[in-house]
Design a protein around this motif. Sequence first.
Motif, PDB file in Angstrom:
ATOM      1  N   ILE A   2       6.887   4.979 -10.016  1.00  0.00           N
ATOM      2  CA  ILE A   2       6.693   5.909 -11.119  1.00  0.00           C
ATOM      3  C   ILE A   2       5.907   5.195 -12.223  1.00  0.00           C
ATOM      4  O   ILE A   2       6.156   4.015 -12.510  1.00  0.00           O
ATOM      5  CB  ILE A   2       8.045   6.450 -11.631  1.00  0.00           C
ATOM      6  CG1 ILE A   2       7.828   7.548 -12.662  1.00  0.00           C
ATOM      7  CG2 ILE A   2       8.937   5.326 -12.137  1.00  0.00           C
ATOM      8  CD1 ILE A   2       9.062   8.364 -12.952  1.00  0.00           C
ATOM      9  N   SER A   3       4.961   5.878 -12.806  1.00  0.00           N
ATOM     10  CA  SER A   3       4.148   5.278 -13.866  1.00  0.00           C
ATOM     11  C   SER A   3       4.941   5.213 -15.172  1.00  0.00           C
ATOM     12  O   SER A   3       5.906   5.958 -15.372  1.00  0.00           O
ATOM     13  CB  SER A   3       2.872   6.086 -14.084  1.00  0.00           C
ATOM     14  OG  SER A   3       3.179   7.335 -14.687  1.00  0.00           O
ATOM     15  N   VAL A   4       4.492   4.344 -16.072  1.00  0.00           N
ATOM     16  CA  VAL A   4       5.118   4.240 -17.385  1.00  0.00           C
ATOM     17  C   VAL A   4       5.004   5.567 -18.128  1.00  0.00           C
ATOM     18  O   VAL A   4       5.955   6.012 -18.774  1.00  0.00           O
ATOM     19  CB  VAL A   4       4.493   3.085 -18.204  1.00  0.00           C
ATOM     20  CG1 VAL A   4       4.978   3.117 -19.647  1.00  0.00           C
ATOM     21  CG2 VAL A   4       4.814   1.744 -17.572  1.00  0.00           C
ATOM     22  N   ALA A   5       3.852   6.204 -18.032  1.00  0.00           N
ATOM     23  CA  ALA A   5       3.648   7.467 -18.742  1.00  0.00           C
ATOM     24  C   ALA A   5       4.633   8.533 -18.270  1.00  0.00           C
ATOM     25  O   ALA A   5       5.255   9.222 -19.089  1.00  0.00           O
ATOM     26  CB  ALA A   5       2.210   7.949 -18.549  1.00  0.00           C
ATOM     27  N   LEU A   6       4.786   8.669 -16.940  1.00  0.00           N
ATOM     28  CA  LEU A   6       5.728   9.678 -16.431  1.00  0.00           C
ATOM     29  C   LEU A   6       7.168   9.289 -16.748  1.00  0.00           C
ATOM     30  O   LEU A   6       7.993  10.157 -17.058  1.00  0.00           O
ATOM     31  CB  LEU A   6       5.543   9.876 -14.931  1.00  0.00           C
ATOM     32  CG  LEU A   6       4.295  10.651 -14.509  1.00  0.00           C
ATOM     33  CD1 LEU A   6       4.229  10.783 -12.991  1.00  0.00           C
ATOM     34  CD2 LEU A   6       4.255  12.028 -15.157  1.00  0.00           C
ATOM     35  N   VAL A  29      14.649   5.134 -17.444  1.00  0.00           N
ATOM     36  CA  VAL A  29      13.982   5.358 -16.165  1.00  0.00           C
ATOM     37  C   VAL A  29      13.618   3.997 -15.596  1.00  0.00           C
ATOM     38  O   VAL A  29      13.050   3.151 -16.300  1.00  0.00           O
ATOM     39  CB  VAL A  29      12.722   6.236 -16.325  1.00  0.00           C
ATOM     40  CG1 VAL A  29      12.007   6.419 -14.990  1.00  0.00           C
ATOM     41  CG2 VAL A  29      13.095   7.599 -16.926  1.00  0.00           C
ATOM     42  N   VAL A  30      13.974   3.798 -14.322  1.00  0.00           N
ATOM     43  CA  VAL A  30      13.648   2.555 -13.620  1.00  0.00           C
ATOM     44  C   VAL A  30      12.705   2.863 -12.464  1.00  0.00           C
ATOM     45  O   VAL A  30      12.644   3.993 -11.975  1.00  0.00           O
ATOM     46  CB  VAL A  30      14.917   1.835 -13.094  1.00  0.00           C
ATOM     47  CG1 VAL A  30      15.838   1.446 -14.251  1.00  0.00           C
ATOM     48  CG2 VAL A  30      15.655   2.688 -12.071  1.00  0.00           C
ATOM     49  N   LEU A  36      13.392  -1.588 -15.420  1.00  0.00           N
ATOM     50  CA  LEU A  36      13.249  -0.601 -16.484  1.00  0.00           C
ATOM     51  C   LEU A  36      11.778  -0.306 -16.778  1.00  0.00           C
ATOM     52  O   LEU A  36      10.988  -1.223 -17.001  1.00  0.00           O
ATOM     53  CB  LEU A  36      13.935  -1.129 -17.752  1.00  0.00           C
ATOM     54  CG  LEU A  36      14.047  -0.166 -18.925  1.00  0.00           C
ATOM     55  CD1 LEU A  36      14.949   1.012 -18.567  1.00  0.00           C
ATOM     56  CD2 LEU A  36      14.605  -0.901 -20.131  1.00  0.00           C
ATOM     57  N   LYS A  37      11.416   0.978 -16.771  1.00  0.00           N
ATOM     58  CA  LYS A  37      10.059   1.420 -17.105  1.00  0.00           C
ATOM     59  C   LYS A  37      10.014   2.103 -18.475  1.00  0.00           C
ATOM     60  O   LYS A  37       9.017   2.019 -19.175  1.00  0.00           O
ATOM     61  CB  LYS A  37       9.536   2.407 -16.054  1.00  0.00           C
ATOM     62  CG  LYS A  37       9.374   1.836 -14.667  1.00  0.00           C
ATOM     63  CD  LYS A  37       8.205   0.900 -14.558  1.00  0.00           C
ATOM     64  CE  LYS A  37       6.953   1.647 -14.269  1.00  0.00           C
ATOM     65  NZ  LYS A  37       5.880   0.833 -13.721  1.00  0.00           N
ATOM     66  N   ALA A  38      11.101   2.812 -18.825  1.00  0.00           N
ATOM     67  CA  ALA A  38      11.146   3.510 -20.113  1.00  0.00           C
ATOM     68  C   ALA A  38      12.603   3.706 -20.517  1.00  0.00           C
ATOM     69  O   ALA A  38      13.468   3.892 -19.669  1.00  0.00           O
ATOM     70  CB  ALA A  38      10.458   4.867 -20.015  1.00  0.00           C
ATOM     71  N   ASP A 132       6.065  18.153 -11.091  1.00  0.00           N
ATOM     72  CA  ASP A 132       4.789  18.646 -10.581  1.00  0.00           C
ATOM     73  C   ASP A 132       3.703  17.563 -10.578  1.00  0.00           C
ATOM     74  O   ASP A 132       2.641  17.744  -9.982  1.00  0.00           O
ATOM     75  CB  ASP A 132       4.317  19.861 -11.376  1.00  0.00           C
ATOM     76  CG  ASP A 132       4.060  19.560 -12.837  1.00  0.00           C
ATOM     77  OD1 ASP A 132       4.703  18.640 -13.391  1.00  0.00           O
ATOM     78  OD2 ASP A 132       3.214  20.263 -13.434  1.00  0.00           O
ATOM     79  N   ARG A 133       3.961  16.418 -11.219  1.00  0.00           N
ATOM     80  CA  ARG A 133       2.983  15.329 -11.274  1.00  0.00           C
ATOM     81  C   ARG A 133       3.378  14.106 -10.464  1.00  0.00           C
ATOM     82  O   ARG A 133       2.705  13.087 -10.512  1.00  0.00           O
ATOM     83  CB  ARG A 133       2.740  14.950 -12.736  1.00  0.00           C
ATOM     84  CG  ARG A 133       1.990  16.079 -13.453  1.00  0.00           C
ATOM     85  CD  ARG A 133       1.933  15.886 -14.922  1.00  0.00           C
ATOM     86  NE  ARG A 133       3.244  16.240 -15.463  1.00  0.00           N
ATOM     87  CZ  ARG A 133       3.765  15.679 -16.538  1.00  0.00           C
ATOM     88  NH1 ARG A 133       3.123  14.775 -17.200  1.00  0.00           N
ATOM     89  NH2 ARG A 133       4.962  16.046 -16.965  1.00  0.00           N
TER      90      ARG A 133
END
Length: 135
Positions: A2-6, A29-30, A36-38, A132-133
């Motif tokens: 998963i991207s940082v933005a998402l 979110v990991v 950890l991403k966010a 959806d992304r």
Amino acid sequence: DISVALADQAAAAALHFCRGKGWRVSASVVDRDGVLKAMQRADGAGPHTVDASRQKAYTAVSAHNSTSAMLEMIQKNPAAANLSMIDGFLILGGGLPIRVGDTVIGAIGVGGAPGGQFDEQCAQAGIDKISDRLK
């Protein structure tokens, strides 16, 4: 992964959903490796919610399962209770894997609502915001 933005958008959506219910929470979110991403903490959320949200996300990604399903399994099968002894695991409702098809690419955890089932609703709102992304 998963991207940082998402990841950031999912955490923000979870907080927004909870805020609409009057709940002050943290959302983490990991990625697929549990890193950890966010993380976002709502104004007024308890300090314990930060670690709780991260640990729920870590547990969900590690087990490829929701933390509420894991809790239910432990309640029905006392031999599985040792799962809660795994370092970093928190087996309370509020952690959900994030999937692309059958592949787990990360997880979201929420802590601070007045019960695990409500934390899970907020986590699902975070996933719904980005679903959806996801590729």
